[in-house]
Design a protein around this motif. Structure first.
Motif, mmCIF file in Angstrom:
data_model
loop_
_atom_site.group_PDB
_atom_site.id
_atom_site.type_symbol
_atom_site.label_atom_id
_atom_site.label_comp_id
_atom_site.label_asym_id
_atom_site.label_seq_id
_atom_site.Cartn_x
_atom_site.Cartn_y
_atom_site.Cartn_z
ATOM 1 N N GLN A 1 -3.339 4.540 3.636
ATOM 2 C CA GLN A 1 -4.014 4.361 2.361
ATOM 3 C C GLN A 1 -5.187 5.849 2.300
ATOM 4 O OE1 GLN A 1 -7.541 1.719 0.081
ATOM 5 N NE2 GLN A 1 -5.509 0.658 0.409
ATOM 6 N N GLU B 1 -7.254 -3.925 1.038
ATOM 7 C CA GLU B 1 -5.701 -4.325 0.442
ATOM 8 C C GLU B 1 -5.814 -5.820 0.918
ATOM 9 O OE1 GLU B 1 -3.269 -1.557 2.071
ATOM 10 O OE2 GLU B 1 -1.743 -2.291 0.265
ATOM 11 N N GLU C 1 -12.027 1.082 1.951
ATOM 12 C CA GLU C 1 -10.534 0.786 1.950
ATOM 13 C C GLU C 1 -10.223 -0.634 2.018
ATOM 14 O OE1 GLU C 1 -8.257 3.055 4.390
ATOM 15 O OE2 GLU C 1 -7.052 1.539 4.523
ATOM 16 N N TYR D 1 -3.558 -0.761 -4.323
ATOM 17 C CA TYR D 1 -3.762 0.693 -4.192
ATOM 18 C C TYR D 1 -2.744 1.116 -4.677
ATOM 19 C CZ TYR D 1 -3.971 5.352 -2.354
ATOM 20 O OH TYR D 1 -3.957 6.752 -2.397
#
Ligand code: FAD
Ligand code: AMP
Lengths: 361, 280
Positions: A125, A33, A31, A97
């Protein structure tokens, strides 16, 4: 998980549907960002490595992002943190995302390569994506796990999480469905060592979507102003108070000790619900998971939902007037007594001690 | 605008106790409440109705007692309520729950198109935050999870702009109706029930739907049968290898306890002493 499902006792002999036997390997969603990977992804690679080794299969990272060096670098970092392989989808659509394209990318990859286990961080997320992916694939998802292992009898993933109410844990399995999905919260698993000599293979895939067909657009991203937010998960010392502090005024004793120690202040859920402390400070299953060097808990009983958020601390000091409080079952040091008297004494003793060391050095 | 709000009745967790001997949860006498997170969803829906007019339908899947939660929601200002209750739904995990709720919303939609669905961020009993995303996926709705603010709604253009909590910041998202919003906590404050609404709530003819009314065709997709996850065991956490070392001093004085604790702690955990002296 189902809180109403009856607990089934004993080991059940279990044969996996042959249709599912082809599902092999452990996957971790990487993940990110704003060009940064969330540390929970590395923690999950550490845990995924153990599961993959138990099963004798490969560990893979899944990277979805915009084309370029940054995204490629996430794959390299995944190798350094234990992955053997990375499944990579690069597309401009994946710059930020968004549920729809990420769900498609992830489900396409799963359908094409059939992993038996898929782990994601229990972040905003990861939970957004996990729910959509599990529903699309029609498979089981265990949320917010605190422990993962492999059931040696049937090679299935045994995921443990605190259960409803007070002091219990439950272990959840996904029998005749693949992949077995689970989300795990940040800081629950240990950060694995980073090894830059590790290499791996990148397996690329196309996304096969066009931006014009995606309904949701990201207009803007407003980063949090970090300065005034407590950074509990990364604090080295935490002083926490619970319902045993009795009154909001008494909570000042927690702050006093924290100040002398340069510590963050934490709280149990009842204290947060009563408004004595901000939600940001709640430690536990529905708050933050922490791993400090020192965790001081005053007037906290040690219910499982609190325990799972702090038991990985190096040293736990519990102050409680009930010698039978569950927190003494897992704390390192215990003081049986009234927190209203013990806390000021601790504050004073630390203050003196630190003043002496300062003069000495 | 027609909004469906999914609410769940949960036992007030603050009052749950575990039986010390049998390790079972003692639910008796524990009051049931509307899942606190769902109130933020309901209030946000009510605010949209205040602004744009329309209808709010609240739904819950649960045992017959869950009626109380629906009446409470009506007293806050919801227009209609459906209690989805059937033994066949028992033992549902998040996949089976989202299947049932999606089917219910499809039935509602047959009478009146639905523009938005609201859910709470998560429940305080299941605590998974998965049901909302699951329902959205099944209905093909745009998913807006962890919404902290509804910034704008354009009813004509059927567009909505929201702020969504992301890791380390807030995403501003624009999408089209119909959509599903899972609402973040602390975003609004539930209004008080008005007298007329309380009377209406008490008398309102609640709809009670069984699995057929809910439009369930495939029985293998709901309840325990439709749940891929299985609880294999429930257990009490084991004490760590050793229980806490209790700091006992002869004087019983807090000051002496504190001194003893520091000495023992710094011997066993030199890293803590190092940390403190570096800071000082
Ligand atoms: C789904 C779910 C999620 C949850 N998530 C969380 C979570 O994230 N974090 C969390 O903390 N809880 C959580 N809980 C609640 C959890 O189950 C417990 O209820 C909670 O942790 C208890 O808080 P406490 O220890 O402060 O209060 P209590 O359990 O009331 O304990 C107070 C303690 O203080 C002691 N005490 C009293 N007076 C004194 C005194 N003068 N001096 C010293 N000690 C004193 C008492 O002996 C007692 O042990 C959750 C529950 C559920 C159902
Ligand atoms: N049985 C149910 N009936 C109606 N809504 C539900 C039910 N279970 C969950 N929800 C909704 O889904 C949200 C997330 O629940 P959960 O995934 O259990 O954390 C809740 O806040 C509710 O809005």
């Amino acid at each position: 998980m189902s809180e109403t499902a009856p607990a089934r006792k004993g080991k059940r002999k279990f044969e996996l549907d042959p249709r599912l036997a082809g599902y092999k390997g452990v996957w971790v969603f990487i993940e990110h960002e704003r060009g940064r990977v969330h540390p929970v992804s590395w923690e999950l690679l550490g845990e995924g490595r153990k599961l993959a080794d138990m099963l004798g299969v490969a560990l893979s990272g899944v990277v979805l992002g915009e084309p370029g060096a940054t995204t490629r670098n996430f794959c390299e970092e995944a190798f350094y943190h234990g992955a053997d392989r990375c499944y990579l989808i690069e597309d401009d659509i994946l710059k930020d995302y968004r549920n729809e394209p990420f769900t498609k990318g992830m489900t396409d990859l799963v359908n094409a390569h059939q992993p038996e286990i898929l782990l994601l961080g229990a972040t905003t997320q990861g939970r957004d994506l996990a729910g959509s992916v599990a529903t699309t694939l029609q498979t089981g998802l265990t949320a917010d796990c605190t422990g993962l292992t492999i059931d040696p009898d049937n090679r299935s993933l045994a995921a443990t999480r605190p259960t409803f109410g007070g002091s219990l844990l439950c272990t959840i399995v996904t029998l005749n469905y693949r992949p077995q999905m689970a989300t795990v919260r940040p800081r629950v698993m240990a950060m694995p060592a980073r090894d830059e000599s590790r290499r791996g293979a990148i397996v690329e895939h196309p996304l096969n979507m066009v931006e014009a067909n995606i309904i949701t657009k990201v207009l803007e991203y407003i980063p949090d102003a970090m300065q005034d937010k407590p950074q509990l998960p990364f604090a080295d010392i935490i002083v926490s108070g619970g319902r045993g502090m009795k009154k909001p005024e008494n909570f000042q004793l927690i702050w006093d000790l924290a100040q002398v120690l340069g510590a963050e202040v934490g709280a149990s859920r009842p204290v947060v619900q009563a408004g004595w402390a901000d939600l940001e400070r709640q430690v536990g299953q529905s708050g933050k998971t922490v791993r400090p060097k020192l965790y001081i808990a005053a007037g906290i009983s040690g219910a499982i939902q609190h325990r799972v958020g702090m038991e990985a601390s190096d040293c736990i000091v519990a102050i409680n007037n009930d010698p039978n409080a569950p927190i003494f079952d897992f704390a390192t040091f215990g003081i049986v007594g009234n927190a209203m008297h013990i806390l000021p004494a601790l504050t004073e003793t630390f203050r003196q001690q630190l003043a002496t060391t300062k003069i000495a050095s | 605008m027609h909004i469906v709000v999914c609410i769940k009745q949960v036992p007030d967790s603050a009052q749950i106790r575990v039986h010390p001997v049998t390790n079972t949860i003692m639910r008796q006498g524990v009051p049931a409440i509307i899942n606190p997170y769902d109130l933020f969803a309901l209030e946000e829906a009510l605010r949209l109705k205040d602004k744009f007019g329309g209808t709010i339908t609240v739904i819950t899947m649960g045992p017959p007692q869950a009626e109380a939660a629906l009446r409470k929601a009506l007293s806050f200002g919801a227009d209609d309520a459906i209690l989805v209750t059937d033994r066949a739904f028992a033992g549902a995990d998040t996949l089976a729950t989202s299947c049932a709720l999606a089917s219910v919303i499809r039935q509602i939609q047959n009478n009146m198109p639905v523009d938005m669905v609201f859910t709470g961020k998560q429940t305080i009993d299941g605590d998974t935050a998965q049901v909302g995303p699951g329902v959205a996926k099944r209905l093909g709705l745009q998913l807006l999870s962890y919404v902290s603010r509804i910034a704008a709604v354009d009813v004509e253009q059927r567009e909505i702009v929201v702020q969504r909590r992301a890791e380390g910041g807030v995403q501003v998202l624009k999408t089209a109706l119909p959509c599903l919003v899972t609402m973040l906590e602390g975003t609004n404050e539930m209004r008080f029930a008005t007298m007329p609404n309380m009377f209406r709530a008490a008398r309102h003819p609640l709809k009670v739907w069984d699995k057929d009314a809910a439009g369930i065709e495939d029985m293998t997709k709901i309840g325990l049968k439709g749940s891929p996850t299985v609880v294999s065991k429930v257990f009490a956490p084991t004490p760590k290898s050793a229980r806490a070392e209790i700091i006992a001093v002869e004087s019983g004085e807090p000051k002496d306890m504190a001194v003893t604790l520091l000495a023992k702690m710094f011997t066993r955990f030199p890293q803590i002493e190092k940390q403190l002296t570096q800071q000082a």
